[in-house]
Design an enzyme around this catalytic site. Structure first.
Site, short mmCIF file in Angstrom:
data_model
loop_
_atom_site.label_atom_id
_atom_site.label_comp_id
_atom_site.label_asym_id
_atom_site.label_seq_id
_atom_site.Cartn_x
_atom_site.Cartn_y
_atom_site.Cartn_z
CB SER A 90 -0.90 0.02 1.24
OG SER A 90 -0.13 0.22 2.41
CG ASP A 91 1.35 5.88 -1.38
OD1 ASP A 91 2.25 6.07 -0.52
OD2 ASP A 91 1.20 6.64 -2.36
CD1 TRP A 92 4.80 5.48 4.80
CD2 TRP A 92 4.64 4.28 2.93
NE1 TRP A 92 5.89 4.64 4.74
CE2 TRP A 92 5.82 3.89 3.61
CE3 TRP A 92 4.34 3.63 1.74
CZ2 TRP A 92 6.70 2.91 3.13
CZ3 TRP A 92 5.21 2.66 1.25
CH2 TRP A 92 6.36 2.31 1.95
CD GLN A 93 -1.31 8.13 7.14
OE1 GLN A 93 -1.62 8.14 8.33
NE2 GLN A 93 -1.24 9.20 6.41
CB ALA A 94 -2.96 3.97 0.25
#
Ligand SMILES: *[C@@H]1O[C@H](CO)[C@@H](O)[C@H](O)[C@H]1NC(C)=O
Ligand SMILES: *[C@@H]1O[C@H](CO)[C@@H](O)[C@H](O)[C@H]1NC(C)=O
Ligand SMILES: *[C@@H]1O[C@H](CO)[C@@H](O)[C@H](O)[C@H]1NC(C)=O
Ligand SMILES: *[C@@H]1O[C@H](CO)[C@@H](O)[C@H](O)[C@H]1NC(C)=O
Ligand SMILES: *[C@@H]1O[C@H](CO)[C@@H](O)[C@H](O)[C@H]1NC(C)=O
Ligand SMILES: *[C@@H]1O[C@H](CO)[C@@H](O)[C@H](O)[C@H]1NC(C)=O
Ligand SMILES: *[C@@H]1O[C@H](CO)[C@@H](O)[C@H](O)[C@H]1NC(C)=O
Ligand SMILES: *[C@@H]1O[C@H](CO)[C@@H](O)[C@H](O)[C@H]1NC(C)=O
Length: 886
Positions: A299-303
């Site tokens: 995941s992208d960061w916090q996605a």
């Protein structure tokens, strides 16, 4: 990705509330059925189960075997550890997963980014992707990747978070377009895959990102948007049709998969109202099934927004591991352990996650015993620091100042020069020991605060050599244009003066108005990632004009001097229409954002020591002329902004070719895609098309193997998964263990626990039985027959000028249908050092994929019956050779 220091407390708080109320497994955001969709809104169809690895996938066979042996020996807790980040600032890298101490495996380290190592020292600052693209050189792309990969490996980074092909650059003012390789899928796809090959040959896992359709910064994340005062409750949804995804946005990623990329990062935005990191159609259907991707999706960061739902939709690793930065909670970690124990997520899915991670690891030649220890720390520049910087735990020596730069400066200098585009030159260039040179404009000089004076380069002070945001590095030094040009001038006996300001107009005119003066005026336009706003530009650019009074400066200089050279550093196109027409502006150069050797690269072009590049995007006469631009105001109340990509394939030159087919059209490009002047002239002749008989395309037959479950049968008793007695728990750190061994609900700490029963997961999500194959699938890159060479095209190119020069032949194809773009790039080469009078042969293989369109009805690539034409020439609007493809 974000940094903590720019998230205001209130923004973070809003983010938390939204997540608490809405982001639970009981409300999966993927569409369960079309009845659950608000009527009329774009909808993403389900694709389940998540494809598991293919033991026979070409290029992955050995890695698969190695991974299988390793993963079969792991416990469930160890497996979960490898899928889950330890939390934001929980270890030394921007992302780290848990370890397997029993087998001596240290934490895998993920670090930004696409142009070098972020939060580091003694590293190189490479040219941005867009400047790399402008070289049109596969050799340089692979060399750049190899250097990036070697630096990562030397620092103990396992996954380098790049390269980028999303955003591809649908919107000319998109903030992060510059990290990628421009808005043509073939150019971007080739650059992406060569970079991947370079990085991975150096022993580092590449991460192609951001998947998919993250074409603007505005509204990509709820918390960030709320922080800017937009009260949205869900991230922007890019609503895009299947054909456009296949022929445009997905295309470069398909190339990266074919090149063997080890990881792919899913993006922040929604696609058809389903978050990209839990969009089963995109991850399961397109990436893993159709493209045959064998690596892992992080995941992208916090996605990530759900646990079980994202797991079955194909997410393999959560980054940085916590639900939101520093919550101490995770959608994976304990929750993934629980989800397996309570039967919601099948064991085979977790096994497949870990198989993919470890196969990528072995594929690039890594072994557990030979990993370089991570020898830097993202959170401090000092020798000593807290390993868990989020919570000030474990003070130790964290930085070893390992110098990984080797001789990469040579590459950066060369790439910066070969990626500089000469848009206009009435003969003033190359410079030859000019008598008197003046250099004006802030963009020629340094940032008074130093090259790294602004965090994540979040300002536009001094010369622009990279964008702002997470895709940046610290400069080891930055050669400014002023420095390099003055050095060259002094060596030549040239009189040299510079005024490094955009506002001292009177003094500047007095200087450049003196006799015998060549005036080089510098201007820039910057952009970057959405968590930083510079001069009101919230990542994306508010306009396409040059910044900080530079238009006034340029006009003032050109009013009093008729030998003006304009140099532009920018993160994409700017409006140069007036300058193209101005009689006193003798030359215009686009120097992109060239990295640490900026000034040297520029000198090499201005003085004709290197051959320049070609523009990887169109220079339109206005922002509006592009037909698409960043959505700056939410259009759906407080709900998810709905960004309908109604233009389909018609972005950049495809759009201009449609609406402004010739140079007299009102919105004709000032300079077209693929354009760039060189030092010589070239004649194109002798087009030859050879047809090969390749037969018809066959869809794969048969079924996959059943989803393997690896290792010994696991205990389903919660008591076997509690925190070990001897472990000292670190606050906020994400573990695989259960907080409570008596109650799943207590262990999950989730009020909705138990509501994600199997019946809530989409049909087929947990089915591990052998599956039939999608028509377009086959192996990494898709159906092997897509790459059959249908035509081999050759042309003769002759240097008709007086100097040695590089030539960049380009091949375009018209697919011939009434709705097809007039032409699309399908081949190119950079042929270097062609001597005057010399002829060279340009050869391009045209594959079945190159001449196919995506057919939504059959879900297959098809060659339509429309007559197809091939064009060869020097830019998208200068194509002297053409032939029918029969
Ligand atoms: C949760 O989502 C619903 C529907 O999208 C929305 O009405 C509600 O305001 C959201 N809750 C919060 C706290 O944002
Ligand atoms: C769901 O979509 C399909 C295909 O568009 C349609 O045939 C079907 O009627 C829809 N179902 C409902 C319940 O809306
Ligand atoms: C989005 O919706 C369009 C229109 O229905 C469809 O063609 C496309 O396949 C969908 N894509 C995804 C990823 O859901
Ligand atoms: C999981 O990773 C953490 C952090 O590195 C480590 O302390 C723990 O021992 C690991 N757990 C297992 C079961 O290997
Ligand atoms: C499990 O996930 C939920 C959200 O789905 C979250 O609220 C909870 O804190 C998580 N539990 C743990 C132990 O991380
Ligand atoms: C465009 O934006 C830049 C950066 O914010 C600003 O300096 C410039 O004045 C703007 N141009 C116009 C015409 O408003
Ligand atoms: C070009 O420069 C000369 C001075 O060299 C000046 O007289 C003339 O007005 C300028 N032309 C324009 C169009 O500004
Ligand atoms: C299983 O565990 C997951 C993760 O905590 C939770 O979301 C889900 O509701 C649980 N399902 C059941 C049936 O208990």
């Amino acid at each position: 990705m974000k940094t903590p220091f720019v998230l205001t407390a209130s923004a973070a708080l809003i983010l938390d509330l939204v997540a608490a109320a809405n982001d639970t497994d009981s409300q999966p955001r993927f569409a369960l059925s079309n009845t659950s969709q608000p009527s009329g809104e774009a909808y993403s169809p389900p694709f389940y189960p998540s494809p598991w690895m293919d033991p026979n996938a070409p290029g992955w066979e050995q890695a698969y075997a190695q991974a299988k042996q390793f993963v079969a020996g792991l416990t469930l807790l160890e497996k979960v550890n490898l899928t889950t980040g330890v939390g934001w600032m929980g270890e030394k890298c921007v992302g780290n997963v848990g370890t397997v101490p029993r087998l001596g495996m240290r934490s895998l380290c993920m670090q930004d980014g696409p142009l070098g190592l972020r939060f580091n020292d003694y590293n190189s600052a490479f040219d941005v992707g867009l400047t790399a693209a402008a070289s049109w050189s596969r050799a340089l792309w692979q060399a750049r990747g190899a250097a990036l990969g070697a630096e990562a490996k030397g620092k103990g980074v396992d996954v380098l978070l790049g390269p980028v092909a999303g955003p591809i650059g649908r919107n000319a003012n998109g903030g992060r377009n510059v990290e990628g390789f421009g808005p043509d899928p073939v150019l971007a796809g080739q650059a992406l895959s060569e970079t991947v090959i370079g990085i991975q040959n150096a022993g580092t896992i590449a991460c192609a990102k951001h998947f998919l359709l993250n074409e603007q910064e505005h509204f990509r994340q709820v918390g960030e948007a709320n922080g800017y005062g937009y009260p949205i409750s869900e991230a922007l949804s890019s609503n895009v049709d299947d054909k456009t995804i296949h022929e445009m946005y997905g295309w470069p990623f398909q190339d990266a998969v074919k090149a063997g990329v080890g990881s792919v990062m899913c993006s922040y935005n929604q696609v058809n109202n389903s978050y990209a990191c839990q969009n089963s159609k995109l991850i399961n259907g397109l990436l893993k099934e159709e493209y045959g991707f064998q690596g892992f999706v992080m995941s992208d960061w916090q996605a990530q927004h759900t646990g079980a739902a994202s797991a079955v939709a194909g997410l393999d690793m959560t980054m940085p591991g916590d639900t939101l930065f520093n919550t101490g909670a995770s959608y994976f970690g304990s929750n993934l352990t629980l989800a397996v124990l309570n039967g919601t997520v099948p064991e085979w899915r977790v096994d497949d996650m870990v198989m993919r991670i470890m196969a990528a690891f072995f594929k690039v030649g890594k072994t557990i015993d030979s990993l370089v220890e991570t020898n830097f720390d993202s959170w401090t520049t000092q020798d000593y620091g807290f390993v868990q910087a989020a919570v000030n735990e474990n003070w130790e020596k964290v930085n070893y100042q390992v110098d990984v730069r080797a001789d990469h400066a040579n590459h950066i200098r060369e790439a910066g020069a070969k990626g500089t585009v000469i848009l206009k030159n009435t003969g003033i260039l190359p410079l030859k020991k000019p008598k008197f040179l003046t250099v004006v404009g802030e963009d020629a000089g340094g940032n008074p605060a130093g090259p790294n004076g602004c965090g994540d380069r979040g300002c536009d002070d001094g010369t622009l050599a990279m964008e702002w945001g997470s895709g940046t590095t610290n400069f080891p030094y930055l050669i400014t244009p002023d420095q390099a040009l003055s050095a060259q001038a002094i060596q030549d006996g040239t009189r040299y003066e510079s005024i490094l300001s955009n506002y001292d107009i009177t003094e500047t005119q007095a200087l450049v108005g003196q006799p015998d003066n060549i005036a080089i005026v510098f201007a820039n336009s910057d952009s970057g990632e959405g968590y930083i706003s510079v001069d009101g530009n919230e990542g994306d650019r508010n306009n396409l004009t040059v910044w900080k009074n530079a238009d006034t400066l340029i006009k003032s200089v050109a009013a009093v001097n008729n030998k003006v050279v304009l140099v532009i550093h920018s993160t994409g196109p700017v409006i140069v229409k007036d300058y193209a027409a101005h009689p006193n502006i003798s030359a215009i150069l686009w120097a992109g954002a060239p990295g640490q050797e900026s000034g040297n690269s520029l000198v090499d072009i201005l003085y004709g020591k290197q051959s320049p590049g070609r523009s990887p995007f169109t220079w339109g006469p206005s922002l509006e002329s592009y037909g698409t631009e960043v959505m700056m105001k939410p259009n759906n109340g407080n709900g998810a902004p709905q960004d309908d990509f109604t233009e389909g394939l018609f972005i950049d030159y495809r759009h201009f070719d449609k609406v402004a087919p010739n140079s007299k059209s009102p919105n004709a490009p000032t300079y077209e895609f693929g354009f760039g002047l060189g030092w010589s002239t070239f004649k194109f002749s002798g087009l030859n098309v050879q047809k090969n008989n390749v037969g018809t395309l066959n869809a794969p037959t048969g079924k996959t193997i059943a989803a393997p479950v690896l290792g010994a049968p696991i205990s389903k008793n919660l008591k076997d998964y509690g925190f070990p007695k001897n472990i000292r728990r670190i606050k906020e750190f994400i573990y695989p263990y259960l907080n409570s061994v008596t109650s799943g609900k207590e262990a999950s700490n989730d009020a909705n626990y138990g509501q994600t029963a199997k019946e809530f997961l989409p049909a087929g999500a947990t089915d591990g039985s052998p599956q039939s194959r999608s028509p377009a699938s086959g192996e990494p890159g898709g159906n092997r027959q897509l790459y059959d060479i249908v035509y081999t095209v050759t042309a003769i190119i002759t240097n008709t000028g007086k100097v040695m020069d590089d030539v960049v032949p380009q091949l375009y194809i018209s697919h011939g249908g009434p709705n097809d773009p007039p032409k699309v790039l399908r081949g190119f080469d950079r042929i270097e050092r062609v001597a005057p009078g010399q002829s060279v042969i340009f050869k391009a293989d045209i594959t079945r994929r190159d001449i196919s369109n995506w057919d939504t009805a059959t879900q297959q690539w098809v060659v339509t019956k429309f007559p197809k034409t091939v064009y060869v020439g020097s830019s998208s609007r200068n194509l002297p050779l053409k032939a029918r493809l029969r």
